[in-house]
Each structure stands twice: as structure tokens, then as C-alpha cells.
Enzyme design. Structure first.
Site, PDB file in Angstrom:
ATOM      1  N   GLU A  34     -90.456   3.496  70.405  1.00 47.99           N
ATOM      2  CA  GLU A  34     -91.751   3.752  71.119  1.00 47.99           C
ATOM      3  C   GLU A  34     -91.788   2.935  72.505  1.00 47.99           C
ATOM      4  OE1 GLU A  34     -95.336   2.245  69.096  1.00 47.99           O
ATOM      5  OE2 GLU A  34     -94.015   0.866  68.239  1.00 47.99           O
ATOM      6  N   GLY A  47    -113.581   9.436  73.704  1.00 53.25           N
ATOM      7  CA  GLY A  47    -113.757  10.279  72.571  1.00 53.25           C
ATOM      8  C   GLY A  47    -113.673  11.727  73.012  1.00 53.25           C
ATOM      9  N   TRP A  61    -107.540   7.680  79.555  1.00 55.03           N
ATOM     10  CA  TRP A  61    -106.134   8.158  78.642  1.00 55.03           C
ATOM     11  C   TRP A  61    -106.584   9.934  78.549  1.00 55.03           C
ATOM     12  CZ3 TRP A  61    -104.128  10.627  74.187  1.00 55.03           C
ATOM     13  CH2 TRP A  61    -103.081  10.541  74.019  1.00 55.03           C
ATOM     14  N   GLU A  85     -89.949   1.494  60.273  1.00 50.84           N
ATOM     15  CA  GLU A  85     -90.521   0.608  61.349  1.00 50.84           C
ATOM     16  C   GLU A  85     -89.801   0.071  62.403  1.00 50.84           C
ATOM     17  OE1 GLU A  85     -93.409   0.225  61.786  1.00 50.84           O
ATOM     18  OE2 GLU A  85     -93.610  -1.657  63.050  1.00 50.84           O
ATOM     19  N   HIS A 129     -76.929  15.007  53.895  1.00 51.99           N
ATOM     20  CA  HIS A 129     -77.683  16.333  53.774  1.00 51.99           C
ATOM     21  C   HIS A 129     -78.031  17.106  55.227  1.00 51.99           C
ATOM     22  CE1 HIS A 129     -77.613  15.967  49.463  1.00 51.99           C
ATOM     23  NE2 HIS A 129     -77.995  14.715  49.686  1.00 51.99           N
TER      24      HIS A 129
HETATM   25  C1  F6R Z   1     -96.801   1.531  66.657  1.00 54.08           C
HETATM   26  C2  F6R Z   1     -98.306   1.248  66.411  1.00 54.08           C
HETATM   27  C3  F6R Z   1     -98.972   2.347  65.907  1.00 54.08           C
HETATM   28  C4  F6R Z   1    -100.090   2.216  65.036  1.00 54.08           C
HETATM   29  C5  F6R Z   1    -100.946   3.439  64.645  1.00 54.08           C
HETATM   30  C6  F6R Z   1    -102.219   3.119  63.821  1.00 54.08           C
HETATM   31  O1  F6R Z   1     -96.271   0.312  67.045  1.00 54.08           O
HETATM   32  O2  F6R Z   1     -98.921   0.385  66.683  1.00 54.08           O
HETATM   33  O3  F6R Z   1     -97.905   3.347  65.290  1.00 54.08           O
HETATM   34  O4  F6R Z   1     -99.548   1.497  63.917  1.00 54.08           O
HETATM   35  O5  F6R Z   1    -101.280   4.105  65.859  1.00 54.08           O
HETATM   36  O6  F6R Z   1    -103.022   2.180  64.510  1.00 54.08           O
HETATM   37  P1  F6R Z   1    -104.026   1.209  63.724  1.00 54.08           P
HETATM   38  O7  F6R Z   1    -103.276   0.280  62.663  1.00 54.08           O
HETATM   39  O8  F6R Z   1    -104.779   0.487  64.614  1.00 54.08           O
HETATM   40  O9  F6R Z   1    -104.837   2.203  62.916  1.00 54.08           O
END
Ligand code: F6R
Length: 608
Positions: free
Chosen positions: A488, A102, A75, A481, A504
Site C-alpha cells: 500500500e 458521503g 476524494w 498484514e 497449489h
Molecule cells: C491499511 C489500513 C486499512 C484499514 C481499513 C479499515 O494500512 O489502514 O486497511 O485497516 O481501511 O479501517 P478502519 O480500521 O478505520 O475500519
């Protein structure tokens, strides 16, 4: 975010690596590659795009024979996704190969030093510096050399490494990025996550921070950075490989949405015993609970949204002030933590870099952290003082659904427990709340079974440009949410607003036909919500309402209404989120999006 798989053993390495990388696709990636030692030399193949391209290039691994290898899905962080920047990286004569997850933070000064010594770099990555440094320090002893390099690099890493003159070994190391190793009769494995190797073994070891592993066909040896060998206990993975398969569903996301009744049950029921909430893993006596003066919740993304709900529920029921922070903000804002404060970190993956950093910041200041975590043995689970697991099982789709639902349950349990200890609720309400909690799984199932109605509605909105979600109080948290789920995976612009905030500024964006999803599950706020809905309707909005059964008045102002079954208003998020998850999902499916692996996203965000 980047996946690593390595293998050394009696079988051909390449097919095992490809299979393992496929199980890690959920982590997000834009290129892939692998290196396999063929008995004489190391062969390396890389490919931009889906893993399928690498599979085709290597005929499923057949063109890369050998019993030891390392592979990677990348990635991109440093440098574009292309063949040169993809992993494995290597030294000039390709005798040392490295895969990395990393960020090596000091790679620029290290690279400059090596360039002065005559080294040439071919990629733009931070990782290449590790391969070149291993070359620079190499003295014929890989372990010794790896330790020298690890002492010099800063940042985070999960590394897989091979040395061509040591064909009977592969190496792994970790600091701040996830890594496990596993062993079977057929060989030893390295992986970023359990599903990658579960088909071959259930016996895994969680690699600790700053630990190095030397893997041979039949043995694994663990070392500290001081080269001391350490004994480690294996963990037997209890869940089944099927849990990480689609089981006939079109997408992991759909399967995981359908697992929510079970997830909620598994997170809830073991913690209710003889009509009382018992959270043994909390590590707090009733006296200590009574002494909590403030709660700080830290998390990212959907876990943060669960935290926002947690604020309303904890404050409402237990009357404890709660601050919710995005972990990425908390860590740099010099937060004020006062005596009597408790920190709760929420994370599905247990590897989110910012959440981990917020935990470290809190502990450094002497505050205990409770982790609400899904992945057993993950970094956040290990670094928190106490862990309350959300028993959601492996979540593969990038967009979280079932883990989010389980996080809500963990927060409700804490709120009701704290409220009963603090006596802010009486026994009658306590029992009613427990009753409503236990009803949630069946109610969620009911909503899931109504999916056709939502699918039908979603199909009308696949061409939408902007969608707004509005709500007040807990309904605002649900809106956050719901909006994230839609944007996303469907790439439709969407925003969530506290309903009273709309006028506002944002209301100027409402045009004829703009879809506004109004969440209204708090009876005390019904009338206020109706006023806000009328405001947007007057400006041409098409109104989708998500509300409680019986709130018929809302039909007068709405164009489309989805009802959720009756529950205590504090728990309504668990129900109202289901149609919103389904809506996001079906819009994305209708648009032909890659639902389980949305563009640019990674399942576990291990860099800040
Ligand atoms: C959205 C989603 C992300 C995770 C975020 C935190 O659907 O999955 O927003 O909630 O990246 O990830 P965790 O929970 O693994 O710390």
C-alpha cells in the site's frame, strides 16, 4: 475520505479553513476548495492536487477575506478530480454553497427531476444535487429548507452549508459520515475530525445521526430532522494537539510505529488489575461469557488482519469457534448467526462504512456487538452495544501501524479473559500469559531500535517487482498484514500466502531473485515452514526469515534472518509485525513514495 472544515466567528475564516484542511490531509484527497462570505457575496476557489495549490492560489487565504466559510478536500467518487467536480458546489447565482462527504445514492432521479424544472448541472458529482435542491426549496429559512432536502436524499452525508442572505450562520448535517462541531471564544467550527480544530478548541460536540446544526459566532443549535431543538453535552478532548503533529519524525508513519510500545501499554495495563484481566466495558458477566458459543469478527483491511489473528488466539486459548469476515462480504452474504453468537467489529477510524453496515445487520438480527474502536465518539463506537477502546491516540498516516498493534492487544485480552472464565487454561498458564503480555512493550521497543538493519536490507529491494509473504497459522495472519504494509505504501506488488498453499499454483510465480518473506514464529510448525522455504529456494527465491530467537536451524535455508524476542506463540504477531512494518516503510521511503498519503487511499473509508 473527503475532509470538511467550516468556521464562523471573529477571525478570518480562510486561514482557519486551510489550516484545518491541512490537518485532515491524512484522510486522502485529490482536490480542495473553499467558499468564504466576504460581507456581500460568496467567493469560491478550487484547486486540483495538493492543498498547497489552494494555499498558493489564495495567498494563504488572504485573497478570500471574510468571517464565515466552508472548505473541503475531495476524494473523487462521482466524476474525475477537476475544478468543476471539486467542492464547494453551489446554485446558479452562487448564493447557496455546499461541501459534502458521503454519497447521495438517489442523486440521479433527483437531478433528472430538477433538470425537468429547468435546472442546469455543471458537474458530474452527486453533491451538486444538494446545492440545487436547496435552491429549489429555498423559502428564506435555511433550516426549514435543509430539513426538506434531507428528507428527500438517500445515502450518507456530512454536509457544510452557507446561505448568502444569512451571513451570520453556517449549517452542518450528518448521516453516516463523520462530523463534529466545536466552539471557542473566537467562533464556532465544523470538521470531519478533531485534529482539524484542536488548535482552536478542545470543546467539541459529536453530531448525531440525522442531526442538523446551526452555527453562529457565539452559539450552536442542534436539531432533529423534525426540527426539534436538542440539548447536547460537549466533550472535552483530552489528548494534545502535539499527538497529531510529526514531532520531528520524517513521517507520521515512522512516529506512529515508534508510539507502539506506548499504545500497547495504554491498551493493556488499565485492563489488568491485581493480577486479573478486567474489561469493564465488555458489559458481559462471567455467566454470559461462559455461554458464548461462537464469535463473528467483522472488519476491513488491517483490522480484518487483526481479526484473523484473533481467530487463532481465541480459538486456541478459549476454544470458542470464530468466524472472521470482511465486513463488505458479511453484510451481503446473509450470514448465519445462531443463539449464543457474539459479534466483534474492529475499526481504527470507527467510520468504515462496510463495518458499520455489518454492525447494523447484526443488531437488526438481535445480536449484540462489541466494537474494538480507536476513535472515541465515532459512528462505530456509538452504534456498538459495548465499546472496548484501543488507546492508540490519533493515527494520521494512512497505513495503520499503532492502531493495528492496539487491536491485537484488545483481542489477546479478550482471548485470555474468555479462556480463564471458560477454564480452558489453568491459573499457571493464565499468569504466564499475563507476564508475556506485559513484556510486549519493551520487546517492541527493542525491535524498533534495530531499525538500521532493516533499513539496510530494505534498500536492496526498492527495485523489486513482486514480493511474497508466507506463513502458517498466526504467521499467515502476520504475512497478510506485512504484505499489505509493503504494497500500500511502496506500490510493489505483494501477496501473502498460507505457506502450505503456495504449491497449489502460486509457486509458478517464483523466479530467480524473487523476495519471499517467510514468517515462522510457531515452534510447532518450524519444520513444516522449513519444507516450504526449501521449495521456494529451490526455484531461485531470496529468503528473508522472521523467526524466534533460538531458531538457528532456519539459517540453513534463509538468506537473511530477523529474530524476534521470546514470547508466547499466541502473541508473536505483536513482535513479528514490527520488522515487517519497518521493511514496508523503508522500501517506500527508498522509492521516494508519499509514505503518509499513498495514492488512491483514504484513511477512513466512509463509502462502501
Ligand atoms: C491499511 C489500513 C486499512 C484499514 C481499513 C479499515 O494500512 O489502514 O486497511 O485497516 O481501511 O479501517 P478502519 O480500521 O478505520 O475500519
Amino acid at each position: 475520505m473527503c475532509g470538511i472544515v467550516g468556521y464562523i466567528g471573529k477571525k478570518q475564516a480562510a486561514p482557519i479553513i486551510l489550516d484545518g484542511l491541512a490537518k485532515l490531509e491524512y484522510r486522502g484527497y485529490d482536490s480542495a476548495g473553499m467558499a468564504v462570505f466576504d460581507g456581500e457575496k460568496v467567493n469560491i476557489t478550487k484547486a486540483v492536487g495538493r492543498l498547497k495549490v489552494l494555499e498558493e492560489l489564495t495567498h494563504g487565504g488572504e485573497t478570500m477575506p471574510g468571517f464565515a466559510g466552508i472548505g473541503h478536500t475531495r476524494w473523487a467518487t462521482h466524476g474525475a478530480p477537476n475544478d468543476v467536480n471539486s467542492h464547494p458546489h453551489f446554485n446558479k447565482d452562487r448564493t447557496i454553497t455546499v461541501v459534502h462527504n458521503g454519497i447521495i445514492e438517489n442523486y440521479i432521479p433527483l437531478r433528472n427531476k430538477l433538470i425537468k424544472k429547468g435546472y442546469e448541472f455543471v458537474s458530474e458529482t452527486d453533491t451538486e444535487v444538494v446545492a440545487q435542491m436547496l435552491d429549489y426549496y429555498y423559502n428564506g429559512n435555511p433550516l426549514d429548507t435543509i430539513l426538506k432536502v434531507l428528507h428527500r436524499i438517500e445515502g450518507s452525508y456530512a454536509l457544510g452549508m452557507m446561505f448568502a442572505d444569512h451571513p451570520g450562520e453556517i449549517f452542518a448535517a450528518r448521516k453516516g459520515s463523520p462530523l463534529i462541531v466545536g466552539q471557542s471564544k473566537e467562533g464556532c467550527f465544523i470538521a470531519s475530525d478533531v485534529p482539524a480544530i484542536l488548535r482552536y478548541t478542545r470543546k467539541v460536540y459529536f453530531v448525531d445521526e440525522q442531526e442538523v446544526v446551526r452555527l453562529e459566532t457565539d452559539h450552536m443549535h442542534f436539531y432533529t430532522l423534525d426540527e426539534e431543538e436538542v440539548e447536547k453535552e460537549a466533550t472535552t478532548i483530552e489528548w494534545d494537539a502535539d499527538a497529531a503533529e510529526k514531532a520531528g519524525y520524517e513521517h507520521f508513519m515512522l512516529k506512529e510505529m515508534y508510539e507502539q510500545p506506548k499504545t500497547v501499554t495504554d491498551t493493556l495495563l488499565p485492563r489488568i488489575k491485581n493480577g486479573k484481566i478486567e474489561i469493564e466495558e465488555l458489559g458481559l458477566s462471567d455467566e454470559e461469557i461462559a455461554a458464548i458459543k461462537k464469535i463473528h469478527i467483522v472488519a476491513c483491511g488491517s483490522a480484518y488482519h487483526a481479526g484473523v489473528t484473533g481467530k487463532y488466539v481465541l480459538e486456541g486459548l478459549a476454544r470458542i469457534p470464530v468466524e472472521v469476515d470482511l465486513a463488505s462480504e458479511f453484510r451481503y452474504r446473509d450470514p448465519i448467526l445462531e443463539e449464543g453468537a457474539m459479534v466483534i467489529a474492529i475499526s481504527q477510524s470507527g467510520e468504515t462504512a462496510d463495518t458499520l453496515a455489518a454492525i447494523r445487520e447484526s443488531r437488526q438480527r438481535g445480536f449484540k456487538v462489541l466494537g474494538i474502536v480507536n476513535v472515541v465518539g465515532s459512528s462505530i463506537a456509538r452504534e456498538s452495544d459495548n465499546v472496548m477502546y484501543t488507546w492508540a491516540g490519533p493515527e494520521i498516516a494512512v497505513a495503520t501501524t499503532k492502531a493495528y498493534s492496539a487491536q491485537l492487544i484488545a483481542l489477546y485480552l479478550l482471548a485470555v479473559k474468555f479462556a480463564s472464565v471458560k477454564k480452558t487454561i489453568d491459573e499457571k498458564l493464565y499468569q504466564l500469559l499475563l507476564r508475556d503480555l506485559k513484556r510486549l512493550p519493551d520487546q517492541i521497543e527493542l525491535l524498533l531500535n534495530n531499525k538500521e538493519k532493516i533499513q539496510h536490507f530494505a534498500n536492496r529491494y526498492i527495485g523489486a517487482r513482486d514480493v511474497f509473504f508466507i506463513g502458517r497459522g498466526i504467521d499467515y495472519a502476520i504475512s497478510l498484514e506485512g504484505s499489505l504494509k509493503l504494497k500500500e505504501i511502496s506500490y510493489i506488488h505483494s501477496e501473502a500466502y498460507a505457506a502450505g498453499e503456495l504449491k497449489h499454483g502460486t509457486i509458478s510465480l517464483i523466479e530467480e531473485g524473487t523476495l519471499v518473506a517467510a514468517v515462522s514464529t510457531q515452534p510447532a510448525l518450524y519444520q513444516k515452514m522449513i519444507s516450504n522455504m526449501v521449495e521456494v529456494k529451490a526455484r531461485g527465491a531470496f529468503l528473508l526469515a522472521v523467526t524466534n530467537e533460538g531458531n538457528k536451524e532456519i539459517e540453513k535455508v534463509s538468506d537473511y534472518v530477523i529474530y524476534i524476542p521470546e514470547t508466547n506463540p499466541y502473541f508473536s504477531n505483536s513482535l513479528a509485525i514490527i520488522p515487517l512494518q519497518l521493511f514496508g516503510y523503508y522500501v517506500a521511503v527508498g522509492k521516494g513514495c508519499d509514505v503518509d498519503k499513498p495514492r488512491n487511499l483514504a484513511k477512513s473509508v466512509t463509502v462502501e
